[in-house]
Design an enzyme around this catalytic site. Structure first.
Site, PDB file in Angstrom:
ATOM      1  N   CYS A 186       0.833  -1.211   0.000  1.00  0.00           N
ATOM      2  CA  CYS A 186       0.000   0.000   0.000  1.00  0.00           C
ATOM      3  C   CYS A 186       0.869   1.263   0.000  1.00  0.00           C
ATOM      4  CB  CYS A 186      -0.979  -0.040   1.170  1.00  0.00           C
ATOM      5  SG  CYS A 186      -2.306   1.165   1.010  1.00  0.00           S
ATOM      6  N   HIS A 208      -3.696  -5.235  -0.207  1.00  0.00           N
ATOM      7  CA  HIS A 208      -3.303  -5.723   1.116  1.00  0.00           C
ATOM      8  C   HIS A 208      -3.312  -7.244   1.146  1.00  0.00           C
ATOM      9  CE1 HIS A 208      -3.311  -1.846   3.258  1.00  0.00           C
ATOM     10  NE2 HIS A 208      -4.150  -1.512   2.302  1.00  0.00           N
ATOM     11  N   GLU A 226      -2.433  -9.089   3.469  1.00  0.00           N
ATOM     12  CA  GLU A 226      -2.856  -9.522   4.813  1.00  0.00           C
ATOM     13  C   GLU A 226      -4.367  -9.500   4.978  1.00  0.00           C
ATOM     14  OE1 GLU A 226      -1.669  -6.602   4.040  1.00  0.00           O
ATOM     15  OE2 GLU A 226      -2.483  -5.019   5.316  1.00  0.00           O
TER      16      GLU A 226
END
Lengths: 257, 212
Positions: free
Chosen positions: B83, B191, B193
Site C-alpha cells: 500500500c 493488502h 494480509e
C-alpha cells in the site's frame, strides 16, 4: 474485470458474544465471534462487520479483544461499529486489527468528530453509519431524515445533505440503513440507496431489510450500492454466502472469484 | 530461524500484517515489528507497510532516519512493500500538493480523481476486491491464478516511468500498476494480509523467496 461488489455479513456482539440467533449446526459455539467469523470467511464473505451492542461502558474493552482474536485468524477486512465516541476508541480498535470503524451517533452529535477522525487515522478507516427514515408522504417528493437510537430519535437532518456533508468531512465509506426496512425482510429501500449512492463519490453499503437473495442483487442493480450487508438471512442458515454470490453472478454482478 | 522485520514508522496498523505473516510462516519464521535500523539491517527479509497520507509517511520516515535504511534493505534482501509502502518507493506523489518520496523507482503517484475520466463515475477510494493481471512471471505468483482477486483500499496509484516494472495491473477507471517488482523488491498496492487465501499464499511465497 471491474471492482467486485461485496457481500458483508453483520454480527451483533454483546459483551464479547455473538447474539441475535446465529444458528449453525456445524460450529461448536455459535456465540464465539472467532468461530462465526471463520465460518463466514470460509464461505467467501468479502468483509465482516461487527456491531457492538454492549450497553455498559465498562465492557468497552471487550470489543477490542474480540477484534484482536478474530484478526489473528481471519484475513479479510473487518469493520467495527457501535458506541465509538473518541479518537482513542478508534485507535484501540484499529490497533487490535480492525480495518475500519463505523461512526454513527457521535457523528450526529458532533460532525467535526468525523473530520478529526479522518485526519488522524485516514479516511479509508472511517465509515459513517447513517440510519435514515422516510419522512415524506407518498404524494410528496421523497425525503429521508437521519434518526438515532435505533430509529427512535428524529434529528431533523436531511439524509442526502448529511451523506454529502460526511463525505466532505472525510468519510471513506457510508453504511446506509433504512430504518423503515430494518428487520422487515422486505428488501432495501432502493430509492433511498440509489439516491444516496448517486449523490456521493465514496462507496455505499446498503443495509436494512434483506429477506432473500433477490434483495441483495436489487441493492446493487437498482440501488447502485457498492456492497450489501445482511445479518439474519446468513445467521439462520437460510442462505450461505456461496449461494448469495452464485445468485449475484447469475444477475451479471461481478463477484470475487 | 529466519527473521522477518515489519517496519514500524507509526503509519499503520501492524497487527494484521504481523498476524498474517505469522500464519503464513507456520512457525518457520520470527516476525518482529521494529523501527530500529540495526534490527532492520539484521533481518532476513523486510516488510514495509503503510497507510495514510504520503506527506505524513515521508515525514515519519525522515524523522526516524529510516530512508537510507529502507533503500539499503531493498537493495540487499527480499523486500515487500504494501500500500503506502509501495507508493513511497516512487520519486514523488501528487498527494498533499506534491510530496517527495524515496525514489527507488522513477515515476510518480497519481490521484484517481484527477486522472480518471469523470464519465467513468468511479468511487474513490478504490475500496474492495479487484483482480490483478499478472504481466510477468514472478516467484511470488506461485500457486496464485491469473486474475485473482485481492483487497484494495487507496485513492492514489503508482505510475513507474518504465512500464517493465509493472508486473501486475488492475483496472479501475484506468489500468494502473497494482504490483511493481525488480531484483529484491516486490511491492503491491493491495493488502495481502486482508486478501484471504490468495494473500496468505503470496505471503508464504515471499517467506520462501530468496530475492534476486
Amino acid at each position: 474485470m471491474p471492482l467486485a461488489k461485496r457481500i458483508i455479513p453483520c454480527l451483533d456482539v454483546d459483551a464479547g458474544r455473538v447474539v441475535k440467533g446465529v444458528q449453525f449446526v456445524d460450529i461448536r459455539d455459535a456465540g464465539d465471534p472467532v468461530e462465526v467469523a471463520k465460518r463466514y470467511d470460509r464461505e467467501g464473505a468479502d468483509e465482516i462487520t461487527f456491531l457492538d451492542i454492549t450497553a455498559s461502558s465498562d465492557q468497552r474493552e471487550t470489543m477490542a479483544h474480540v477484534v484482536e482474536q478474530v484478526a489473528s485468524e481471519v484475513f479479510i477486512p473487518l469493520t467495527v461499529g457501535g458506541g465509538i465516541r473518541s479518537i482513542q476508541d478508534i485507535r484501540n480498535l484499529l490497533n487490535a486489527g480492525a480495518d475500519k470503524v463505523g461512526i454513527n451517533t457521535a457523528a450526529v452529535r458532533d460532525p467535526n468528530f468525523v473530520r478529526e477522525a479522518a485526519e488522524r487515522v485516514g479516511s479509508q478507516c472511517i465509515v459513517v453509519s447513517i440510519d435514515a427514515k422516510k419522512v415524506s408522504l407518498d404524494s410528496e417528493v421523497n425525503r429521508w431524515e437521519i434518526f438515532t437510537h435505533g430509529g427512535r430519535n428524529a434529528t431533523g437532518i436531511d439524509a442526502i445533505q448529511w451523506a454529502q456533508q460526511m463525505c466532505d468531512y472525510g468519510a471513506g465509506e457510508l453504511l446506509l440503513t433504512s430504518m423503515d426496512r430494518d428487520g422487515t425482510k422486505q428488501g432495501f429501500d432502493l430509492e433511498l440507496t440509489r439516491t444516496i449512492s448517486d449523490a456521493v463519490s465514496v462507496p455505499v453499503i446498503a443495509s436494512g431489510g434483506v429477506g432473500c437473495l433477490e434483495h441483495l442483487s436489487a441493492g446493487v442493480i437498482d440501488g447502485h450500492a457498492d456492497a450489501v450487508l445482511a445479518a439474519s438471512i446468513f445467521h439462520f442458515g437460510e442462505y450461505s454466502i456461496d449461494q448469495a454470490k452464485a445468485h449475484m453472478l447469475s444477475q451479471g454482478i461481478t463477484m470475487r472469484g | 530461524m529466519q527473521k522477518i522485520v515489519v517496519i514500524d514508522y507509526g503509519m499503520s496498523n501492524l497487527h494484521s500484517v504481523c498476524s498474517a505473516l505469522a500464519h503464513a510462516a507456520k512457525g518457520q519464521a520470527e516476525v518482529i515489528i521494529s523501527q530500529d535500523s540495526a534490527e532492520i539491517a539484521s533481518a532476513d527479509r523486510v516488510v514495509f507497510p503503510g497507510q495514510g497520507a504520503a506527506a505524513d509517511c515521508m515525514q515519519a520516515l525522515n524523522k526516524l532516519n529510516l530512508a537510507s535504511v529502507i533503500r539499503k534493505a531493498a537493495s540487499e534482501k527480499p523486500f515487500l512493500g504494501i500500500c503506502m509502502g509501495m507508493q513511497v518507493l516512487l520519486e514523488q506523489s501528487e498527494e498533499n500538493d506534491g510530496t517527495s518520496c524515496l525514489g527507488l523507482y522513477e515515476g510518480s503517484v497519481k490521484s484517481f480523481r484527477r486522472h480518471v475520466d469523470p464519465q467513468e463515475k468511479i468511487k474513490v477510494p478504490h475500496m474492495g476486491w479487484n483482480a490483478i493481471q499478472q504481466k510477468q512471471e514472478h516467484p511470488l505468483w506461485s500457486g496464485i491464478p491469473q486474475d485473482s482477486y485481492f483487497y484494495f483500499v487507496h485513492s492514489y496509484f503508482v505510475q513507474p516511468t518504465d512500464s517493465k516494472y509493472a508486473i501486475g495491473r488492475t483496472d479501475y477507471g484506468l489500468e494502473f500498476a497494482s504490483v511493481i517488482a525488480s531484483d529484491n523488491v516486490f511491492a503491491m498496492q493491495c493488502h495481502p494480509e486482508k486478501s484471504a487465501s490468495n494473500g496468505l499464499r503470496l505471503l508464504t511465497n515471499f517467506i520462501q523467496w530468496h530475492g534476486a
